[in-house]
Design a protein around this motif. Sequence first.
Motif, mmCIF file in Angstrom:
data_model
loop_
_atom_site.group_PDB
_atom_site.id
_atom_site.type_symbol
_atom_site.label_atom_id
_atom_site.label_comp_id
_atom_site.label_asym_id
_atom_site.label_seq_id
_atom_site.Cartn_x
_atom_site.Cartn_y
_atom_site.Cartn_z
ATOM 1 N N TYR A 272 -15.178 -13.006 10.198
ATOM 2 C CA TYR A 272 -14.670 -11.684 9.820
ATOM 3 C C TYR A 272 -13.143 -11.676 9.741
ATOM 4 N N LEU A 273 -12.516 -12.222 10.773
ATOM 5 C CA LEU A 273 -11.051 -12.233 10.808
ATOM 6 C C LEU A 273 -10.482 -13.163 9.735
ATOM 7 N N VAL A 274 -11.154 -14.274 9.496
ATOM 8 C CA VAL A 274 -10.707 -15.222 8.477
ATOM 9 C C VAL A 274 -10.754 -14.570 7.096
ATOM 10 N N LYS A 275 -11.858 -13.887 6.810
ATOM 11 C CA LYS A 275 -12.005 -13.223 5.518
ATOM 12 C C LYS A 275 -11.001 -12.088 5.363
ATOM 13 N N LEU A 276 -10.772 -11.345 6.446
ATOM 14 C CA LEU A 276 -9.806 -10.246 6.408
ATOM 15 C C LEU A 276 -8.409 -10.770 6.133
ATOM 16 N N ARG A 277 -8.076 -11.884 6.760
ATOM 17 C CA ARG A 277 -6.764 -12.488 6.519
ATOM 18 C C ARG A 277 -6.635 -12.912 5.060
ATOM 19 N N GLY A 278 -7.696 -13.496 4.497
ATOM 20 C CA GLY A 278 -7.660 -13.926 3.108
ATOM 21 C C GLY A 278 -7.407 -12.770 2.162
ATOM 22 N N LEU A 279 -8.044 -11.631 2.439
ATOM 23 C CA LEU A 279 -7.860 -10.453 1.588
ATOM 24 C C LEU A 279 -6.442 -9.896 1.702
ATOM 25 N N VAL A 283 -1.854 -9.580 -0.559
ATOM 26 C CA VAL A 283 -0.849 -8.516 -0.650
ATOM 27 C C VAL A 283 0.431 -8.922 0.084
ATOM 28 N N ASP A 284 0.243 -9.567 1.241
ATOM 29 C CA ASP A 284 1.393 -9.990 2.056
ATOM 30 C C ASP A 284 1.111 -11.386 2.608
ATOM 31 N N GLN A 285 1.746 -12.383 2.034
ATOM 32 C CA GLN A 285 1.490 -13.771 2.437
ATOM 33 C C GLN A 285 2.032 -14.083 3.831
ATOM 34 N N LYS A 286 2.942 -13.256 4.338
ATOM 35 C CA LYS A 286 3.556 -13.507 5.641
ATOM 36 C C LYS A 286 2.823 -12.792 6.774
ATOM 37 N N ILE A 287 1.706 -12.179 6.489
ATOM 38 C CA ILE A 287 1.005 -11.431 7.526
ATOM 39 C C ILE A 287 0.594 -12.367 8.667
ATOM 40 N N SER A 288 0.812 -11.931 9.891
ATOM 41 C CA SER A 288 0.574 -12.778 11.068
ATOM 42 C C SER A 288 -0.826 -12.563 11.635
ATOM 43 N N ASN A 289 -1.232 -13.499 12.509
ATOM 44 C CA ASN A 289 -2.527 -13.355 13.181
ATOM 45 C C ASN A 289 -2.561 -12.087 14.032
ATOM 46 N N GLU A 290 -1.420 -11.751 14.664
ATOM 47 C CA GLU A 290 -1.350 -10.560 15.500
ATOM 48 C C GLU A 290 -1.572 -9.294 14.664
ATOM 49 N N GLU A 291 -1.021 -9.271 13.452
ATOM 50 C CA GLU A 291 -1.206 -8.108 12.578
ATOM 51 C C GLU A 291 -2.652 -8.001 12.120
ATOM 52 N N ILE A 292 -3.274 -9.137 11.816
ATOM 53 C CA ILE A 292 -4.678 -9.144 11.426
ATOM 54 C C ILE A 292 -5.532 -8.555 12.556
ATOM 55 N N TYR A 293 -5.258 -9.008 13.759
ATOM 56 C CA TYR A 293 -5.995 -8.538 14.931
ATOM 57 C C TYR A 293 -5.825 -7.031 15.102
ATOM 58 N N ARG A 294 -4.569 -6.550 14.983
ATOM 59 C CA ARG A 294 -4.295 -5.119 15.157
ATOM 60 C C ARG A 294 -5.007 -4.284 14.096
ATOM 61 N N LEU A 295 -4.990 -4.748 12.864
ATOM 62 C CA LEU A 295 -5.638 -4.011 11.789
ATOM 63 C C LEU A 295 -7.159 -4.010 11.947
ATOM 64 N N ALA A 296 -7.703 -5.127 12.430
ATOM 65 C CA ALA A 296 -9.154 -5.240 12.570
ATOM 66 C C ALA A 296 -9.692 -4.421 13.730
ATOM 67 N N PHE A 297 -8.957 -4.413 14.867
ATOM 68 C CA PHE A 297 -9.497 -3.798 16.071
ATOM 69 C C PHE A 297 -8.696 -2.606 16.579
ATOM 70 N N GLY A 298 -7.577 -2.304 15.933
ATOM 71 C CA GLY A 298 -6.803 -1.129 16.321
ATOM 72 C C GLY A 298 -6.104 -1.247 17.651
ATOM 73 N N THR A 299 -5.898 -2.479 18.131
ATOM 74 C CA THR A 299 -5.228 -2.698 19.410
ATOM 75 C C THR A 299 -4.254 -3.862 19.295
ATOM 76 N N SER A 300 -3.462 -4.048 20.339
ATOM 77 C CA SER A 300 -2.489 -5.139 20.356
ATOM 78 C C SER A 300 -3.088 -6.378 21.009
ATOM 79 N N PHE A 301 -2.692 -7.548 20.539
ATOM 80 C CA PHE A 301 -3.225 -8.809 21.049
ATOM 81 C C PHE A 301 -2.399 -9.370 22.196
ATOM 82 N N GLU A 302 -1.070 -9.373 22.043
ATOM 83 C CA GLU A 302 -0.194 -9.937 23.071
ATOM 84 C C GLU A 302 -0.080 -8.985 24.264
ATOM 85 N N GLU A 303 -0.107 -9.546 25.461
ATOM 86 C CA GLU A 303 -0.063 -8.720 26.663
ATOM 87 C C GLU A 303 1.191 -7.860 26.724
#
Length: 327
Positions: A272-279, A283-303
């Motif tokens: 799911y996360l891999v496909k979301l990142r691909g999509l 639009v934004d080739q510099k999008i980070s894993n942390e941003e993908i996580y935040r967009l997918a789950f609505g929360t922050s990844f880093e403590e």
Amino acid sequence: MIFLDPYSPHIIKAKEEHLKRLFPIVRKKVNKLPNCELKTFLNESRIKRILTDLPNDLSYHHIALLYAITGLSLSGWSEYLRVKKINKDKRLYAETIIFDEYTNFILKVNKIFKYSDGFAKKETKYSTYNLAEALNVQTCVYCNRTYTKTVINPNKITRPEFDHWYPKETYPILALSFYNLIPSCHICNSSVKGSTVMNTTNYLHPYLSEKIDMKFSYWIKSLNKYEFKIKRIVNSKEDNTIKAFKLEEIYETHQDEIHDLVHLRKLYSVDYLVKLRGLLSKVDQKISNEEIYRLAFGTSFEEKDFQKRPLSRMKRDILDELGMLND
């Protein structure tokens, strides 16, 4: 529990502003006192330390004050706290004497370190609203469930409540201490913790970062029914803190969040996360894993960012348990 780094630039700046604004006010009130032991005790150095000392050192000012005033003592203070819980009509004569003596002492201290009718008031030039804005903590530090954002423009509209980690009723001299003012929600501040007396030996403190041994988990109660469990060592700091704020009981109201995460795991797995990142990368080739996580789950990844979004710690732990956070 969300930890706040006391050495981060914006918190250091907030502490310096806190001292700058409150020190002259407190010093002025002390200078107006007649010559007495309280005035001698509250010299300029002591006032600055009370306002800015780290949590481990704060309680010592309360103890030192009790020994500095003739007629007061730590044992006497403990007796006062006991007597305070007794109905006025049922107190013995000796208990009434103790109650009156320490109550008069508290009134003097409260006039100097004025919180409820001073620092906490909207009309005060430098107030809790200014401190909340400077700290910029977005969710309750204790439960990480509720937004605690601050709005002061055009008027002072809303802010987090400030929990006195060392209760001001028990430690009146610490009512304005920077590291004793913890941004929190109403439930954690008033309804749950109340005036529970904390200490840094047995409880976690938001400004004392340490490696904590606790993790949100879940178990299946019945078909599509889940329950929370916070894994920790019994009688540890983590255990005591969780019980003090009734975190397991409160998080039971968020069973639907577990259901959604489990459902997401079943539908998409890690792909799911891999496909979301691909999509999104289209639009934004510099999008980070942390941003993908935040967009997918609505929360922050880093403590360090948990305080920005509600339920961040819980969701990360559950997602990790579900195997959704594999590289």
